[in-house]
Design an enzyme around this catalytic site. Sequence first.
Site, PDB file in Angstrom:
ATOM      1  N   ASP A  40     -11.771 -41.254 -18.125  1.00 42.67           N
ATOM      2  CA  ASP A  40     -12.993 -41.887 -19.170  1.00 42.67           C
ATOM      3  C   ASP A  40     -13.173 -42.970 -18.182  1.00 42.67           C
ATOM      4  O   ASP A  40     -12.423 -43.549 -17.717  1.00 42.67           O
ATOM      5  CB  ASP A  40     -12.657 -42.062 -20.235  1.00 42.67           C
ATOM      6  N   ASP A  50     -14.155 -36.590 -19.223  1.00 45.88           N
ATOM      7  CA  ASP A  50     -15.858 -37.428 -19.632  1.00 45.88           C
ATOM      8  C   ASP A  50     -16.629 -37.194 -18.483  1.00 45.88           C
ATOM      9  O   ASP A  50     -16.687 -36.685 -17.769  1.00 45.88           O
ATOM     10  CB  ASP A  50     -15.865 -38.658 -19.454  1.00 45.88           C
ATOM     11  N   MET A  79     -20.061 -38.205 -18.516  1.00 50.25           N
ATOM     12  CA  MET A  79     -20.608 -39.460 -18.445  1.00 50.25           C
ATOM     13  C   MET A  79     -20.349 -40.472 -17.724  1.00 50.25           C
ATOM     14  O   MET A  79     -19.572 -41.203 -18.550  1.00 50.25           O
ATOM     15  CB  MET A  79     -21.577 -40.316 -19.676  1.00 50.25           C
ATOM     16  N   ASP A  88      17.893  16.532   2.707  1.00 45.67           N
ATOM     17  CA  ASP A  88      17.255  15.927   3.359  1.00 45.67           C
ATOM     18  C   ASP A  88      17.149  18.091   4.073  1.00 45.67           C
ATOM     19  O   ASP A  88      17.687  19.190   3.888  1.00 45.67           O
ATOM     20  CB  ASP A  88      18.549  15.835   4.692  1.00 45.67           C
ATOM     21  N   ASN A 124       6.675  19.536  12.067  1.00 47.86           N
ATOM     22  CA  ASN A 124       5.686  18.796  12.465  1.00 47.86           C
ATOM     23  C   ASN A 124       5.206  18.783  13.687  1.00 47.86           C
ATOM     24  O   ASN A 124       4.085  18.908  14.774  1.00 47.86           O
ATOM     25  CB  ASN A 124       6.606  17.299  12.711  1.00 47.86           C
ATOM     26  N   ASP A 180       3.109  16.192   6.655  1.00 46.37           N
ATOM     27  CA  ASP A 180       2.984  15.119   4.852  1.00 46.37           C
ATOM     28  C   ASP A 180       2.706  16.477   4.082  1.00 46.37           C
ATOM     29  O   ASP A 180       2.846  15.805   3.171  1.00 46.37           O
ATOM     30  CB  ASP A 180       2.097  14.375   5.766  1.00 46.37           C
ATOM     31  N   GLU A 203      12.221  11.723   6.179  1.00 45.52           N
ATOM     32  CA  GLU A 203      12.547  13.570   5.940  1.00 45.52           C
ATOM     33  C   GLU A 203      13.824  13.452   4.923  1.00 45.52           C
ATOM     34  O   GLU A 203      14.150  14.034   4.517  1.00 45.52           O
ATOM     35  CB  GLU A 203      12.203  14.490   6.791  1.00 45.52           C
TER      36      GLU A 203
HETATM   37 MG   LIG Z   1     -18.088 -41.976 -20.222  1.00 40.99          MG
END
Ligand SMILES: [Mg+2]
Length: 455
Positions: free
Chosen positions: A9, A53, A55, A327, A335, A344, A370
């Site tokens: 302020d 504040d 102002m 496993d 693969n 996958d 795996e």
């Molecule tokens: Mg003021």
Amino acid sequence: MSARILVVDDILANRRLMQAKLEAKYYSVLLAENGPQAIEVAHSSAPEIILLDVMMPGMDGYEVCRQLKASPETAHIPVVMLTALSETADRVRGLDAGADDFLTKPVDDFALMSRLNALLRYNAVTTELRQREASGVKIGAFNEDEASTLNRPVNVLVVDTSPYNIKRLREPLERAGHSVITLEEADALKKSNEKLDVVLLGLSNQGYDPLRLCAHLRTNDATRALSIIVTVDERDIDLAGRALELGASDVIQQPLAVEELLARIRTQTRRSRYVEILRNRVDRGLELSVIDQLTGLYNRRYMNNQLSLWMKRSSMGGTPLSVVSVDIDHFKKVNDVYGHEAGDRVLKEFAERIMANVRPKDIVCRPGGEEFLVIMPETGGDLACSAAERIRRAIAAEPFDGGTRSSSRLEVTVSAGVATFQGDEDTIADMMRRADDALYKAKSAGRNQVKSLAA
Ligand SMILES: [Mg+2]
């Protein structure tokens, strides 16, 4: 709840007065007399709340607020704008500048303390979430969807026995784009699956105990996260104090200014939605950090956490603990012959079959490639072996879908090794090694079988 509060302020008497009020409530107070100083203190001293504040000569409160909210170090600190009574339109401007709340000068003690309490509660939640982010879960910036969520119109449940009051609230709320629901309409809302955002609860002149309702809303799981704004006549201000203690989010004094009502609903909603977004992100982040993306099983990191947790429990409580290392036999061939896409696909279906053949308390992990590992809490070696055998059969029972490049379905089998926890001296590494040794035994004995070291 004590906290560090920065009071900004330009007038010395105002600063002193506010400082006295806050220190009487055991808050610790930092002071700044202009905008640049406020920004500096906010950065250097990390206050938990800023009372600002509007102002001030030079840089006004709006600009200070904008700068605070634009800086990552200070953006999370709640800012309460202090406006003069004549500046009614400016309240909303403060919120536009990013302020979290506003108070009208001269500042009423009760209003001040209730705002501070609400903001400190909010701080506690967001701080916790931010700490989780700091501890490894990245929350990151809000995307556009999330940002627009903050300002979406809200569903307001108005709880008031006076039809006149309801009408008076309904009009301005609906004009602002919000939906108003009364208690009689609440059932319809439940059915429509729409979410309630705010409860506007009249405390004065009601035919029931509004505080009981307030407490009920706060302790009920379905309504716990709602913002509860209570409205109260000046002579019932004690009731409002009790309501805040019971978890009401905010208080508005009657007679009610429409603009203030809308602004309060907006700040409350933005706050709860912000928390919800953070929560979702933390949850999702945690999930991403422990889940294997391909199979949806737990990753190695989570596996190690859980293993060490269950080993500790087992040591203390004397209950058995087993792990099964699983496993896929000749996975490299899948693969090589059918490609990684088929590989996958097999891994995914494999994970599904394991999940369908374990108990809810078993923890199925894919530490890599795996390899799979099932942690079986409260399970001895024999039981673990028969559980592993069930998994083995479920895999071998039916061929797998190999995808487009394999004309026929794929025969897949697994080998499994079982190890049990040996007590205090045992380590994760030792137990895993025993499981792998057993697995190796199963592989060298011709695959598609379960072995434990003892057997
Ligand atoms: Mg003021």
